[in-house]
Motif scaffolding. Structure first.
Motif, PDB file in Angstrom:
ATOM      1  N   THR A 149       0.731  -1.421  -0.054  1.00 33.27           N
ATOM      2  CA  THR A 149      -0.086  -0.174  -0.044  1.00 33.27           C
ATOM      3  C   THR A 149       0.890   1.294  -0.048  1.00 33.27           C
ATOM      4  OG1 THR A 149      -0.061  -0.048   2.522  1.00 33.27           O
ATOM      5  CG2 THR A 149      -2.093  -0.913   0.991  1.00 33.27           C
ATOM      6  N   LEU A 150       0.433   2.188  -0.679  1.00 31.52           N
ATOM      7  CA  LEU A 150       0.968   3.377  -0.551  1.00 31.52           C
ATOM      8  C   LEU A 150      -0.113   4.476  -0.127  1.00 31.52           C
ATOM      9  CD1 LEU A 150       3.301   5.439  -1.965  1.00 31.52           C
ATOM     10  CD2 LEU A 150       1.669   5.679  -3.607  1.00 31.52           C
ATOM     11  N   VAL A 151       0.721   5.369   1.195  1.00 36.01           N
ATOM     12  CA  VAL A 151      -0.310   6.177   1.722  1.00 36.01           C
ATOM     13  C   VAL A 151       0.178   7.659   1.479  1.00 36.01           C
ATOM     14  CG1 VAL A 151      -0.815   7.101   4.091  1.00 36.01           C
ATOM     15  CG2 VAL A 151      -0.400   4.722   3.663  1.00 36.01           C
ATOM     16  N   VAL A 152      -0.820   8.452   0.937  1.00 32.70           N
ATOM     17  CA  VAL A 152      -0.510   9.826   0.542  1.00 32.70           C
ATOM     18  C   VAL A 152      -1.167  10.637   1.337  1.00 32.70           C
ATOM     19  CG1 VAL A 152      -0.548  11.393  -1.439  1.00 32.70           C
ATOM     20  CG2 VAL A 152      -0.094   8.950  -1.798  1.00 32.70           C
ATOM     21  N   ILE A 153      -0.409  11.629   2.249  1.00 32.82           N
ATOM     22  CA  ILE A 153      -1.192  12.614   3.008  1.00 32.82           C
ATOM     23  C   ILE A 153      -1.014  14.097   2.592  1.00 32.82           C
ATOM     24  CG2 ILE A 153      -1.283  13.398   5.394  1.00 32.82           C
ATOM     25  CD1 ILE A 153       0.309  10.800   6.005  1.00 32.82           C
ATOM     26  N   LYS A 154      -2.125  14.868   2.478  1.00 33.91           N
ATOM     27  CA  LYS A 154      -1.926  16.063   2.238  1.00 33.91           C
ATOM     28  C   LYS A 154      -2.368  16.960   3.480  1.00 33.91           C
ATOM     29  CE  LYS A 154      -3.867  19.640  -0.914  1.00 33.91           C
ATOM     30  NZ  LYS A 154      -2.511  20.242  -1.245  1.00 33.91           N
ATOM     31  N   SER A 155      -1.631  18.031   3.755  1.00 34.20           N
ATOM     32  CA  SER A 155      -1.629  18.695   4.989  1.00 34.20           C
ATOM     33  C   SER A 155      -1.209  20.423   4.504  1.00 34.20           C
ATOM     34  CB  SER A 155      -0.684  18.422   6.087  1.00 34.20           C
ATOM     35  OG  SER A 155      -0.923  19.260   7.172  1.00 34.20           O
ATOM     36  N   ASP A 156      -2.209  21.061   4.010  1.00 36.13           N
ATOM     37  CA  ASP A 156      -2.259  22.308   3.494  1.00 36.13           C
ATOM     38  C   ASP A 156      -1.385  22.224   2.282  1.00 36.13           C
ATOM     39  OD1 ASP A 156      -3.626  23.693   5.652  1.00 36.13           O
ATOM     40  OD2 ASP A 156      -1.689  23.847   6.816  1.00 36.13           O
ATOM     41  N   ASP A 157      -0.329  22.720   1.937  1.00 34.46           N
ATOM     42  CA  ASP A 157       0.541  22.671   0.863  1.00 34.46           C
ATOM     43  C   ASP A 157       1.466  21.389   0.802  1.00 34.46           C
ATOM     44  OD1 ASP A 157      -0.868  24.528  -0.505  1.00 34.46           O
ATOM     45  OD2 ASP A 157       0.437  25.912   0.283  1.00 34.46           O
ATOM     46  N   ASN A 158       1.598  20.731   1.952  1.00 34.27           N
ATOM     47  CA  ASN A 158       2.457  19.563   2.027  1.00 34.27           C
ATOM     48  C   ASN A 158       1.852  18.341   1.549  1.00 34.27           C
ATOM     49  OD1 ASN A 158       4.640  20.894   3.820  1.00 34.27           O
ATOM     50  ND2 ASN A 158       2.675  21.491   4.776  1.00 34.27           N
ATOM     51  N   VAL A 159       2.556  17.584   0.944  1.00 34.86           N
ATOM     52  CA  VAL A 159       2.193  15.995   0.298  1.00 34.86           C
ATOM     53  C   VAL A 159       3.316  15.300   0.686  1.00 34.86           C
ATOM     54  CG1 VAL A 159       1.447  14.598  -1.604  1.00 34.86           C
ATOM     55  CG2 VAL A 159       0.647  17.085  -1.610  1.00 34.86           C
ATOM     56  N   PHE A 160       2.988  14.105   1.400  1.00 38.57           N
ATOM     57  CA  PHE A 160       3.983  13.407   2.251  1.00 38.57           C
ATOM     58  C   PHE A 160       3.369  12.067   2.376  1.00 38.57           C
ATOM     59  CE2 PHE A 160       2.299  15.467   5.537  1.00 38.57           C
ATOM     60  CZ  PHE A 160       2.065  14.723   6.507  1.00 38.57           C
ATOM     61  N   GLY A 161       4.256  11.148   2.932  1.00 40.34           N
ATOM     62  CA  GLY A 161       3.481   9.616   3.218  1.00 40.34           C
ATOM     63  C   GLY A 161       4.346   8.731   3.359  1.00 40.34           C
ATOM     64  N   GLY A 162       3.760   7.554   3.129  1.00 43.61           N
ATOM     65  CA  GLY A 162       4.640   6.163   3.100  1.00 43.61           C
ATOM     66  C   GLY A 162       4.132   5.004   2.400  1.00 43.61           C
TER      67      GLY A 162
END
Length: 297
Positions: A166-179
């Motif tokens: 699985t690929l987790v993609v997180i958006k927080s305001d203008d940040n895009v990150f994950g694992g």
């Protein structure tokens, strides 16, 4: 003299829409499938102007980005300028048939088509280049989306337990990150369970503080776990990445507003980076949305 030496020494003068350039034949023919390569590899007869330059009736101001892309394989343009010229530059890339540049500028991803976080082809290409276990055209399916499926940990586990990778993609305001993890998520009956994941990684795809996209590898370990990085499964939280002792990313914490998450980079991943604020610029973040992808079955 070799053909390579000849091509680097052979200079070509261009007049693109009234703007003059001077470059090497090697640069102009670097992409063998491009129109420029066809023009300057002898496939077409080209007329010279009186000053010895070749005239191309296209936008000269935009051609410098085309030329720099051919020289370096990268699009060097600040985000503000790119937002202003993107549509016109995309048209120029199509005219010159520069597939690599078209992919960088194309607004529509090919693989993560269900995502509202990954919205550009270049973002998609970066993610796919980091997932080395599968071919780049492998199809990924959206398993869970917080704004669609709900913010409770139960919603995440219902959609994602037993699925891998699985690929987790997180958006927080203008940040895009994950694992990314190759091991499946599950809901233990009590407490939490940590699992070592040698192929896992964290990533920062977009950071308004100016950090370039970064793949963050698990920290090395000398005992039977192989790496310190992995996932932590708990029925009361969403996806968690980190070490046996501490987490680097925690999401959907049910004891408080589940949209709040936390980061503390360096425990399971990225110890050598020396920058714990790489992901969101602080230890806590408010999740705008979170998407989790798995392989299409």
């Amino acid at each position: 003299m070799t053909s390579f030496e000849e091509s680097t020494k052979t200079t070509v003068k261009l007049n693109v829409g009234g703007v003059h350039f001077k470059t090497s034949l090697l640069t102009l023919t670097k992409d063998p499938n491009s129109m420029l390569s066809a023009m300057f590899s002898g496939q077409f007869e080209e007329d010279l102007d009186e000053d010895g330059s070749y005239f191309i009736d296209r936008d000269g101001d935009l051609f410098r980005y085309i030329l720099n892309y051919l020289r370096n394989g990268e699009l060097f343009c600040c985000e503000e300028t790119l937002n202003r010229i993107k549509r016109q530059l995309f048209a120029e890339a199509q005219f010159y048939n520069l597939k690599g540049l078209i992919d960088k500028l194309s607004p529509v991803p090919k693989i993560f088509t269900e995502s509202s976080i990954i919205t550009r082809r270049d973002e998609e290409n970066i993610l796919l280049s980091w997932i080395t276990d599968f071919p780049g055209d492998t199809q990924w399916r959206l398993l869970y989306k917080a704004t669609r499926d709900g913010w409770n940990p139960e919603n995440f586990h219902e959609k994602c337990d037993g699925k891998c990778p699985t690929l987790v993609v997180i958006k927080s305001d203008d940040n895009v990150f994950g694992g990314y993890t190759e091991k499946p998520w599950f809901s233990p009956s009590k407490g939490s369970v940590w699992i070592s994941c040698p192929s896992s990684f964290l990533f920062s795809l977009h950071n308004p503080n100016g950090f370039a996209p970064k793949k963050i590898y698990p920290n090395a370990c000398n005992h039977e776990d192989f790496v310190l990085g992995g996932i932590r499964c708990c029925s009361f939280t969403g996806p968690m990445f980190g070490s046996r002792q501490r987490t680097d990313i925690t999401t959907l914490r049910s004891e408080r507003n589940p949209r709040f998450g936390s980061t503390s980079l360096g425990f399971g991943f990225g110890a050598s980076l020396g920058n714990e604020n790489l992901l969101v610029g602080g230890s806590e973040f408010l999740t705008t949305d979170m998407e989790i992808f798995g392989l299409s079955q």
